[in-house]
Design a protein around this motif. Structure first.
Motif, PDB file in Angstrom:
ATOM      1  N   GLN A 178      -5.903   0.603  -7.772  1.00 12.70           N
ATOM      2  CA  GLN A 178      -4.847  -0.404  -7.728  1.00 12.70           C
ATOM      3  C   GLN A 178      -4.044  -0.310  -9.015  1.00 12.70           C
ATOM      4  O   GLN A 178      -4.609  -0.155 -10.096  1.00 12.70           O
ATOM      5  CB  GLN A 178      -5.445  -1.805  -7.599  1.00 12.70           C
ATOM      6  N   ARG A 209     -11.412   5.590   1.041  1.00 17.34           N
ATOM      7  CA  ARG A 209     -12.204   4.368   1.100  1.00 17.34           C
ATOM      8  C   ARG A 209     -13.686   4.721   1.038  1.00 17.34           C
ATOM      9  O   ARG A 209     -14.091   5.816   1.433  1.00 17.34           O
ATOM     10  CB  ARG A 209     -11.931   3.589   2.400  1.00 17.34           C
ATOM     11  N   LYS A 252       0.826   5.591   0.101  1.00 20.78           N
ATOM     12  CA  LYS A 252      -0.033   6.691   0.524  1.00 20.78           C
ATOM     13  C   LYS A 252       0.428   8.007  -0.084  1.00 20.78           C
ATOM     14  O   LYS A 252       1.559   8.119  -0.571  1.00 20.78           O
ATOM     15  CB  LYS A 252      -0.032   6.770   2.055  1.00 20.78           C
ATOM     16  N   SER A 307     -12.517  -6.893  -0.974  1.00 15.63           N
ATOM     17  CA  SER A 307     -12.830  -6.338   0.343  1.00 15.63           C
ATOM     18  C   SER A 307     -14.293  -5.961   0.441  1.00 15.63           C
ATOM     19  O   SER A 307     -15.001  -5.852  -0.549  1.00 15.63           O
ATOM     20  CB  SER A 307     -11.966  -5.106   0.593  1.00 15.63           C
ATOM     21  N   GLU A 312      -5.754   6.089   3.294  1.00 15.81           N
ATOM     22  CA  GLU A 312      -5.382   4.692   3.536  1.00 15.81           C
ATOM     23  C   GLU A 312      -4.462   4.164   2.432  1.00 15.81           C
ATOM     24  O   GLU A 312      -3.732   3.208   2.631  1.00 15.81           O
ATOM     25  CB  GLU A 312      -6.624   3.824   3.651  1.00 15.81           C
ATOM     26  N   MET A 360       0.853  -1.178   0.000  1.00 18.36           N
ATOM     27  CA  MET A 360       0.000   0.000   0.000  1.00 18.36           C
ATOM     28  C   MET A 360       0.891   1.231   0.000  1.00 18.36           C
ATOM     29  O   MET A 360       1.855   1.303   0.776  1.00 18.36           O
ATOM     30  CB  MET A 360      -0.892   0.016   1.243  1.00 18.36           C
ATOM     31  N   GLU A 366     -10.160  -1.019  -1.764  1.00 18.59           N
ATOM     32  CA  GLU A 366      -9.103  -0.196  -2.361  1.00 18.59           C
ATOM     33  C   GLU A 366      -9.654   0.407  -3.645  1.00 18.59           C
ATOM     34  O   GLU A 366      -9.971  -0.299  -4.595  1.00 18.59           O
ATOM     35  CB  GLU A 366      -7.869  -1.068  -2.634  1.00 18.59           C
ATOM     36  N   VAL A 388      -3.311   3.337  -1.924  1.00 10.94           N
ATOM     37  CA  VAL A 388      -3.680   2.533  -3.082  1.00 10.94           C
ATOM     38  C   VAL A 388      -2.751   1.328  -3.163  1.00 10.94           C
ATOM     39  O   VAL A 388      -1.622   1.355  -2.661  1.00 10.94           O
ATOM     40  CB  VAL A 388      -3.611   3.357  -4.385  1.00 10.94           C
ATOM     41  N   ARG A 389      -3.211   0.284  -3.798  1.00  4.98           N
ATOM     42  CA  ARG A 389      -2.412  -0.916  -3.970  1.00  4.98           C
ATOM     43  C   ARG A 389      -1.415  -0.714  -5.113  1.00  4.98           C
ATOM     44  O   ARG A 389      -1.782  -0.294  -6.204  1.00  4.98           O
ATOM     45  CB  ARG A 389      -3.329  -2.103  -4.274  1.00  4.98           C
TER      46      ARG A 389
END
Length: 450
Positions: A147, A73, A12, A138, A89, A10, A144, A91-92
């Motif tokens: 991504q 989110r 940020k 999720s 939070e 992840m 997420e 991103v992937r």
């Protein structure tokens, strides 16, 4: 093609100064709530030289400072309304490798192979997807929203797989974000800056329901189709239409437009041609009704106009329809005019009526959106997603623009994507999922102008 995952983390937003408070949130607009509640994926291919992964990653972190929604989110406020939590939070970010040349990947041929070149799609899982992909999704609140996957090849080429949630932004806004990502990677100032205010779509007092929206953008829970079908007999076919063919098609359609000196557009003419060709190849009953769902951007249609930099969803749809027998018996002009008139109808008055209806009637009547990515078969209907005017090709990390840009593998029968060809000469590539038994018939007529 075996894709080896090297890392998944992840990342940020990278703030130069003190990060903002993370309790802020953005309420979804009526247009956000009406669109597809699912992820969409696109794929880029870049020839060498390309910047190292670290440079691309840091650029993404910088641009997330400006587009905080992607690092947030989905959630709900105290009234139960959907919001985007600006909690940073992250991103992937996935790094992958293929021990082989990009030429072996056959990017120009739509297939399930593309699924390994981008992160997984929430709520839209191909049955051919890996089991571990199915288990990775999720729940609301921890989804997420963005991504990214960087896949390196031994030839030095780079494939960027980009998976983003449609509730956050439409194609117009997403393409602007991608251009900004490239600017950040090249050390440039992000310009122009996005407009984040989603509260600008206020209903009128009193509301005016000038058009019918129930059964169009919205439907009741009782009648909503939740049927899922197999995609094993669906083939995603790519068709290339040259500039010369498109000009002839437009001239053919516009030549019968009577005293109206304004010709039909290239888009209208091509969609009409595809509508007739696909309908014919499907061998439908002549008394059936066939309909097309066509996306319409509201930024230039609302009065006053909304800035092109507005970040979010601002799309409604036109729904031209016809009896199968009439559509095939009448000349091309008939289908083009149906499409033209339906698109023209989605004007400022229509958008304002939708805003009023969505604010006052949807919750009251317990309605849900008709935009549904879970369907695998649209027959006898079609859907057209046009990316012809979006600056997707303008993504440049410093080594030049991509030489391939394509949607991922979407085996939804009847859902078409229109893209400007990578040739760059004004020609158009169309990705069309069809039933395998209808493909031969379509190939025989897809270049015939009648």
């Amino acid at each position: 093609m075996k894709v080896q995952l090297r890392s998944s983390r992840m990342i940020k937003p990278l703030y130069e100064d003190t990060p903002p408070q993370t309790r802020n949130n953005i309420s979804l607009s009526v247009f956000d709530k009406a669109t597809y509640d699912s992820h969409m994926a696109i794929i880029y291919a870049f020839r060498p030289p390309t910047p190292p992964n670290k440079a691309i990653k840091v650029a993404l972190q910088k641009v997330l400072v400006v587009y905080r929604e992607w690092a947030g989110r989905l959630g709900k406020d105290d009234k139960g309304e959907p919001i985007i939590l600006l909690n940073d939070e992250g991103v992937r970010f996935i790094e992958a490798y293929v021990d082989g040349s990009l030429d072996q990947a056959l990017l120009l041929k739509p297939s399930a192979t593309l699924l390994s070149l981008h992160p997984s799609l929430k709520q839209r899982v191909c049955p051919r997807a890996r089991d571990e992909e199915r288990d990775s999704f999720s729940e609301m609140g921890v989804v997420e929203l963005l991504q990214v996957q960087l896949t390196r090849f031994t030839c030095g080429s780079l494939v960027v797989g980009f998976t983003s949630h449609h509730l956050v932004a439409d194609g117009h806004s997403t393409s602007k974000f991608l251009v900004a990502w490239g600017q950040a990677c090249r050390g440039l100032e992000i310009s122009p800056l996005p407009l984040h205010d989603r509260t600008i779509f206020t209903p009128r007092n009193p509301p005016i329901f000038e058009f019918e929206h129930k059964g169009v953008e919205f439907t009741s829970l009782k009648t909503h189709n939740l049927k899922h079908n197999s995609v094993d007999n669906i083939v995603v076919h790519k068709v290339h239409y040259t500039v010369e063919f498109l000009a002839k098609l437009k001239d053919k359609a516009s030549s019968m437009n009577g005293n109206n000196n304004k010709p039909f557009t290239k888009f209208e003419s091509l969609v009409a041609h595809l509508w007739r060709a696909i309908t014919k190849s499907r061998c439908l009953n002549g008394h059936e009704t066939t309909q097309i769902r066509i996306s319409i951007d509201g930024r230039q249609r609302l009065n006053p106009k909304v800035s092109n930099e507005y970040f979010g969803n601002l799309v409604l749809w036109a729904f031209p329809s016809a009896k199968v027998k009439t559509l095939l018996q009448e000349p091309l002009f008939y289908a083009v005019k149906l499409i033209h008139d339906a698109i023209t109808k989605v004007n400022n008055n229509y958008f304002r009526s939708f805003i009023d209806f969505a604010n006052f009637k949807v919750k009251e009547e317990n309605l849900m959106t008709t935009a549904d990515m879970t369907k695998t078969t649209l027959c006898p209907n079609l859907e057209v997603d046009s990316w012809l005017r979006f600056p997707f090709y303008d993504l440049d990390f410093g080594g030049g623009c991509p030489y391939v840009f394509i949607p991922s593998y979407y085996p939804t029968e009847g859902m078409m994507f229109l893209l400007p060809s990578f040739i760059g000469d004004g020609s158009i590539d169309v990705f069309i999922p069809l039933f395998e038994e209808n493909l031969t018939a379509f190939e025989e007529i897809c270049y015939t102008i009648d």
